[in-house]
Design an enzyme around this catalytic site. Structure first.
Site, PDB file in Angstrom:
ATOM      1  N   GLU A  63      36.087  45.443  33.834  1.00 52.65           N
ATOM      2  CA  GLU A  63      35.888  44.026  33.746  1.00 52.65           C
ATOM      3  C   GLU A  63      34.737  43.574  34.611  1.00 52.65           C
ATOM      4  O   GLU A  63      33.733  42.842  34.461  1.00 52.65           O
ATOM      5  CB  GLU A  63      37.119  43.201  33.952  1.00 52.65           C
ATOM      6  CG  GLU A  63      36.807  41.725  33.952  1.00 52.65           C
ATOM      7  CD  GLU A  63      37.816  40.669  34.248  1.00 52.65           C
ATOM      8  OE1 GLU A  63      39.113  41.161  34.483  1.00 52.65           O
ATOM      9  OE2 GLU A  63      37.437  39.534  34.238  1.00 52.65           O
ATOM     10  N   ASP A  80      41.307  46.727  33.662  1.00 52.60           N
ATOM     11  CA  ASP A  80      41.166  45.391  34.192  1.00 52.60           C
ATOM     12  C   ASP A  80      41.784  45.866  35.557  1.00 52.60           C
ATOM     13  O   ASP A  80      43.009  45.954  36.026  1.00 52.60           O
ATOM     14  CB  ASP A  80      42.306  44.285  33.679  1.00 52.60           C
ATOM     15  CG  ASP A  80      41.800  42.900  33.992  1.00 52.60           C
ATOM     16  OD1 ASP A  80      41.239  42.857  34.948  1.00 52.60           O
ATOM     17  OD2 ASP A  80      42.053  42.141  33.324  1.00 52.60           O
ATOM     18  N   ILE A  82      42.373  43.658  38.301  1.00 53.03           N
ATOM     19  CA  ILE A  82      43.297  42.881  38.577  1.00 53.03           C
ATOM     20  C   ILE A  82      43.477  41.825  37.480  1.00 53.03           C
ATOM     21  O   ILE A  82      42.640  41.042  37.224  1.00 53.03           O
ATOM     22  CB  ILE A  82      43.152  42.088  40.009  1.00 53.03           C
ATOM     23  CG1 ILE A  82      42.958  42.831  41.188  1.00 53.03           C
ATOM     24  CG2 ILE A  82      44.322  40.981  40.005  1.00 53.03           C
ATOM     25  CD1 ILE A  82      42.988  42.233  42.444  1.00 53.03           C
ATOM     26  N   ASP A  83      44.663  42.084  36.614  1.00 53.02           N
ATOM     27  CA  ASP A  83      44.875  41.110  35.614  1.00 53.02           C
ATOM     28  C   ASP A  83      45.633  39.879  36.157  1.00 53.02           C
ATOM     29  O   ASP A  83      46.936  40.178  36.411  1.00 53.02           O
ATOM     30  CB  ASP A  83      45.304  41.682  34.332  1.00 53.02           C
ATOM     31  CG  ASP A  83      45.375  40.616  33.214  1.00 53.02           C
ATOM     32  OD1 ASP A  83      44.399  40.100  32.829  1.00 53.02           O
ATOM     33  OD2 ASP A  83      46.637  40.493  32.837  1.00 53.02           O
ATOM     34  N   THR A  85      44.011  37.061  38.075  1.00 47.78           N
ATOM     35  CA  THR A  85      43.429  36.944  39.278  1.00 47.78           C
ATOM     36  C   THR A  85      43.785  35.670  39.755  1.00 47.78           C
ATOM     37  O   THR A  85      43.703  35.212  41.001  1.00 47.78           O
ATOM     38  CB  THR A  85      41.720  37.126  38.862  1.00 47.78           C
ATOM     39  OG1 THR A  85      41.728  38.335  38.639  1.00 47.78           O
ATOM     40  CG2 THR A  85      41.021  36.855  40.294  1.00 47.78           C
ATOM     41  N   ASP A 207      42.148  43.197  28.889  1.00 48.14           N
ATOM     42  CA  ASP A 207      43.306  42.321  29.120  1.00 48.14           C
ATOM     43  C   ASP A 207      44.506  42.987  28.101  1.00 48.14           C
ATOM     44  O   ASP A 207      45.614  42.748  28.753  1.00 48.14           O
ATOM     45  CB  ASP A 207      43.127  40.946  28.766  1.00 48.14           C
ATOM     46  CG  ASP A 207      41.918  40.450  29.266  1.00 48.14           C
ATOM     47  OD1 ASP A 207      41.940  40.256  30.448  1.00 48.14           O
ATOM     48  OD2 ASP A 207      41.221  39.299  28.524  1.00 48.14           O
TER      49      ASP A 207
HETATM   50  C1  IPD Z   1      43.051  36.529  32.215  1.00 50.67           C
HETATM   51  C2  IPD Z   1      44.742  36.542  32.149  1.00 50.67           C
HETATM   52  C3  IPD Z   1      45.389  35.296  31.573  1.00 50.67           C
HETATM   53  C4  IPD Z   1      44.615  34.962  30.332  1.00 50.67           C
HETATM   54  C5  IPD Z   1      42.956  35.208  30.334  1.00 50.67           C
HETATM   55  C6  IPD Z   1      42.624  36.469  31.060  1.00 50.67           C
HETATM   56  P1  IPD Z   1      41.957  37.754  34.446  1.00 50.67           P
HETATM   57  O1  IPD Z   1      42.502  37.616  32.979  1.00 50.67           O
HETATM   58  O2  IPD Z   1      45.052  37.670  31.444  1.00 50.67           O
HETATM   59  O3  IPD Z   1      46.587  35.408  31.230  1.00 50.67           O
HETATM   60  O4  IPD Z   1      44.876  34.077  29.709  1.00 50.67           O
HETATM   61  O5  IPD Z   1      42.671  34.749  29.088  1.00 50.67           O
HETATM   62  O6  IPD Z   1      41.276  36.481  31.298  1.00 50.67           O
HETATM   63  O7  IPD Z   1      40.742  37.013  34.517  1.00 50.67           O
HETATM   64  O8  IPD Z   1      43.175  37.186  35.440  1.00 50.67           O
HETATM   65  O9  IPD Z   1      41.672  39.130  34.473  1.00 50.67           O
HETATM   66 CA    CA Z   2      42.316  40.098  32.696  1.00 51.34          CA
HETATM   67 CA    CA Z   3      40.739  40.747  35.772  1.00 51.35          CA
END
Ligand code: IPD
Ligand code: CA
Ligand code: CA
Length: 267
Positions: A63, A80, A82-83, A85, A207
């Site tokens: 990402e 990813d 950190i999913d 964030t 994701d």
């Molecule tokens: C997000 C998370 C979130 C989802 C967003 C993503 P990030 O990723 O997975 O649950 O609703 O669409 O972009 O930005 O925290 O890596």
């Molecule tokens: Ca993510």
């Molecule tokens: Ca992320």
């Protein structure tokens, strides 16, 4: 293979656990909703370096980079760092490290690590899905008995009406809803029974790539919301569930996507 990837995800998780003064390192990527911290970058750097050491020859599709190293590669990691964030920035301990290995058009291995609970989800194509080494097998329940996990696709504003319609339609006919803030963990929790079904109207491959394999290897189904095949290298909507509630979810989504205001909004 996924055990070795998982061990690297665990190493990366230590950076997340040791993070200090997170709020001081927050920057906006494109919009005020799209946050990045120095830890997202640090975790990605660690993953890139350690994965290249252990698995030379594979590319890297992460990402937090401008240019993905996938040209001419048959296989690459979809990462990813950190999913979740926003959860990380707010101190809500619900985020993970997500690493999938994509080879020749399909997911081969996956590891998703939630450092706060020391939960390591792994899967290998044809080798099953596991939580800390324990095999996962999804329950077969219909929508009426399903706890719905969902995401609000905040970066894709034109899909908001479809999300709202989905919630409106599903709310009266399901158990309840949860919006956790990490799509990768949502998928893992569907695989292990923390939820029963998941949808989001648009996500990036990092994701859901790893999480999708964890669900399918636990006996579930993952597609785009219109029921078509999940795309793994371009953004896609995501619908995950078991053999009973997944078709029901898709039917609901297809009906909504036919509504005049919804046409063309979902990818
Ligand atoms: C997000 C998370 C979130 C989802 C967003 C993503 P990030 O990723 O997975 O649950 O609703 O669409 O972009 O930005 O925290 O890596
Ligand atoms: Ca993510
Ligand atoms: Ca992320």
């Amino acid at each position: 293979m996924e055990q070795r990837i998982g061990a690297i995800a665990r190493e990366a998780g230590q950076l997340v656990l040791r993070a200090k003064n997170i709020a001081d390192s927050v920057a906006q990527k494109g919009s005020p909703r799209d946050l990045v911290t120095e830890y997202d970058t640090k975790v990605q750097e660690l993953l890139r370096r350690r994965l290249a050491e252990e698995f030379p020859g594979y590319g890297f599709f992460g990402e937090e980079e401008q240019q993905h190293d996938i040209l001419g590669k048959e296989g690459f990691f979809i990462v990813d760092p950190i999913d979740g964030t926003t959860n990380f920035v707010r101190g809500l301990h619900h985020s993970c490290i997500s690493v999938g290995l994509y080879v020749k058009g399909q997911m081969e291995s996956a590891a998703v690590y939630n450092p706060y609970y020391d939960e390591l989800f792994t899967a290998g194509r044809g080798r099953g899905a596991y939580l800390n080494g324990k095999p996962l097998r999804m329950q077969e329940v219909g929508l009426t008995e399903s706890l719905v996990l969902f995401g609000s696709a905040i970066y894709y504003r034109d899909t908001i009406p479809a999300t709202v319609r989905m919630v409106e339609e599903l709310f009266p006919i399901t158990l309840d809803f949860r919006r956790g803030g990490s799509a990768a963990l949502d998928l893992c929790y569907v695989a292990c029974g923390g939820g029963d079904v998941f949808f989001e109207t648009c996500l990036q491959p990092w994701d859901y790539a790893a999480g999708s394999l964890i669900v399918t290897e636990a006996g579930g189904i993952v597609t785009a919301l219109d029921g078509s095949e999940l795309r793994l290298t371009t953004p896609c909507s995501v619908a995950a569930g078991n053999r009973i509630n997944h078709p029901q979810l898709i039917q609901t989504a297809q009906r909504i996507l036919e509504e005049p205001d919804m046409k063309g909004r979902i990818k």
